[in-house]
Motif scaffolding. Sequence first.
Motif, PDB file in Angstrom:
ATOM      1  N   TRP A 143      25.768  40.684  27.370  1.00 31.41           N
ATOM      2  CA  TRP A 143      24.584  40.398  26.554  1.00 31.41           C
ATOM      3  C   TRP A 143      24.037  41.737  26.070  1.00 31.41           C
ATOM      4  O   TRP A 143      23.651  42.605  26.866  1.00 31.41           O
ATOM      5  CB  TRP A 143      23.560  39.634  27.389  1.00 31.41           C
ATOM      6  N   TRP A 163      29.296  36.405  19.746  1.00 30.79           N
ATOM      7  CA  TRP A 163      28.484  35.184  19.669  1.00 30.79           C
ATOM      8  C   TRP A 163      27.056  35.598  19.329  1.00 30.79           C
ATOM      9  O   TRP A 163      26.401  36.288  20.109  1.00 30.79           O
ATOM     10  CB  TRP A 163      28.511  34.428  20.998  1.00 30.79           C
ATOM     11  N   VAL A 165      23.088  35.560  18.818  1.00 30.77           N
ATOM     12  CA  VAL A 165      21.957  35.019  19.577  1.00 30.77           C
ATOM     13  C   VAL A 165      20.729  35.029  18.665  1.00 30.77           C
ATOM     14  O   VAL A 165      20.369  36.082  18.126  1.00 30.77           O
ATOM     15  CB  VAL A 165      21.681  35.851  20.843  1.00 30.77           C
ATOM     16  N   PHE A 177      21.205  35.932  30.708  1.00 33.99           N
ATOM     17  CA  PHE A 177      22.463  35.233  30.464  1.00 33.99           C
ATOM     18  C   PHE A 177      23.332  35.239  31.712  1.00 33.99           C
ATOM     19  O   PHE A 177      23.207  36.117  32.577  1.00 33.99           O
ATOM     20  CB  PHE A 177      23.232  35.891  29.310  1.00 33.99           C
ATOM     21  N   TYR A 186      25.799  30.523  29.584  1.00 32.10           N
ATOM     22  CA  TYR A 186      24.456  29.941  29.618  1.00 32.10           C
ATOM     23  C   TYR A 186      23.421  31.039  29.424  1.00 32.10           C
ATOM     24  O   TYR A 186      23.706  32.228  29.617  1.00 32.10           O
ATOM     25  CB  TYR A 186      24.202  29.244  30.960  1.00 32.10           C
ATOM     26  N   VAL A 207      19.896  27.045  28.244  1.00 34.46           N
ATOM     27  CA  VAL A 207      20.681  26.629  27.087  1.00 34.46           C
ATOM     28  C   VAL A 207      22.154  26.989  27.333  1.00 34.46           C
ATOM     29  O   VAL A 207      22.476  27.828  28.178  1.00 34.46           O
ATOM     30  CB  VAL A 207      20.186  27.289  25.782  1.00 34.46           C
ATOM     31  N   ARG A 208      23.038  26.344  26.582  1.00 31.63           N
ATOM     32  CA  ARG A 208      24.477  26.555  26.742  1.00 31.63           C
ATOM     33  C   ARG A 208      25.100  26.823  25.384  1.00 31.63           C
ATOM     34  O   ARG A 208      24.729  26.216  24.383  1.00 31.63           O
ATOM     35  CB  ARG A 208      25.112  25.335  27.403  1.00 31.63           C
ATOM     36  N   LEU A 209      26.065  27.735  25.356  1.00 34.95           N
ATOM     37  CA  LEU A 209      26.767  28.070  24.124  1.00 34.95           C
ATOM     38  C   LEU A 209      27.798  26.998  23.799  1.00 34.95           C
ATOM     39  O   LEU A 209      28.606  26.617  24.652  1.00 34.95           O
ATOM     40  CB  LEU A 209      27.462  29.424  24.263  1.00 34.95           C
ATOM     41  N   ASN A 210      27.755  26.528  22.555  1.00 35.92           N
ATOM     42  CA  ASN A 210      28.814  25.666  22.040  1.00 35.92           C
ATOM     43  C   ASN A 210      29.874  26.556  21.423  1.00 35.92           C
ATOM     44  O   ASN A 210      29.665  27.151  20.374  1.00 35.92           O
ATOM     45  CB  ASN A 210      28.245  24.688  21.005  1.00 35.92           C
ATOM     46  N   TRP A 216      23.507  27.522  20.245  1.00 36.77           N
ATOM     47  CA  TRP A 216      22.974  27.431  21.601  1.00 36.77           C
ATOM     48  C   TRP A 216      22.114  26.172  21.695  1.00 36.77           C
ATOM     49  O   TRP A 216      21.195  26.000  20.900  1.00 36.77           O
ATOM     50  CB  TRP A 216      22.153  28.662  21.943  1.00 36.77           C
TER      51      TRP A 216
END
Length: 255
Positions: A143, A163, A165, A177, A186, A207-210, A216
């Motif tokens: 992160w 990814w 954010v 994270f 997550y 929250v969770r990353l797709n 998120w």
Amino acid sequence: MERTVEAGSGLKDVRRVEVHDFALTGDGTLLVSMAVLYPLGASSRVLALYPLQGEPGFLTLDAVLCFRVASDPATGIWCLGPGLEESLFHRLSGPASGPWGILPRKKVRLIGSEAEEPRQAHETGPAGSPAMLPEAAGRIAAWVPNAAAVLEFDAKTAEVTTWAVPLAQQGKSQMSFAAAPDGSIYALMPQRGLSAVEQLDTPYRVVRLNRETGAWAVVPGLPEVIRGAALVGLDGHQAVIWKRSARTVEWLPIP
């Protein structure tokens, strides 16, 4: 099991130590990245290894300033911080083969301060502090708030996935994270609009990353937590939350 380790113990003639980060290996060895001050103004950067049993070991870090550290059972110990090599991630130990530096720093677009002063990838930003997030063997995520992204890399091939954010347009938050061995990532993020100012009572949700869309999404069935809490890790199918104000650690089952 309760265990207490004094950072710097085992080193001779130490006047003061400054801990940058710490992490555990799979066999329970505690890694501590720190700056060490000796008599007469001498100083050094050291990675200390404190095993469950036996004497500690020490690795002098002449070529890198290791602000964040993580252990990978497949490739060794990695850290995030500035170094002589023009890379963001540096490997400190492990087999001779494979990359020792991953992702040139110039390829990471960083967000400056409100005064347009540059920020580094290893520095804390308005969305929180950077962190290394071990996944399965051979894969690590990080992160990086000043890049507004989670950077995921393969420690064997040096392939990197970014990814994004979402960050609020104003104000400060404290996102945290964690990653799981199956590649799930997550986070604990504030529930506020991008243009809203964060308040002391702003709620945070897990929250969770797709991984297909890069979005998120809030994990349903988990309660809100108060501002100041942190997602410190994943324990199987449970999110481990450190509640700073209550000084408690809680395990929340993930549906």
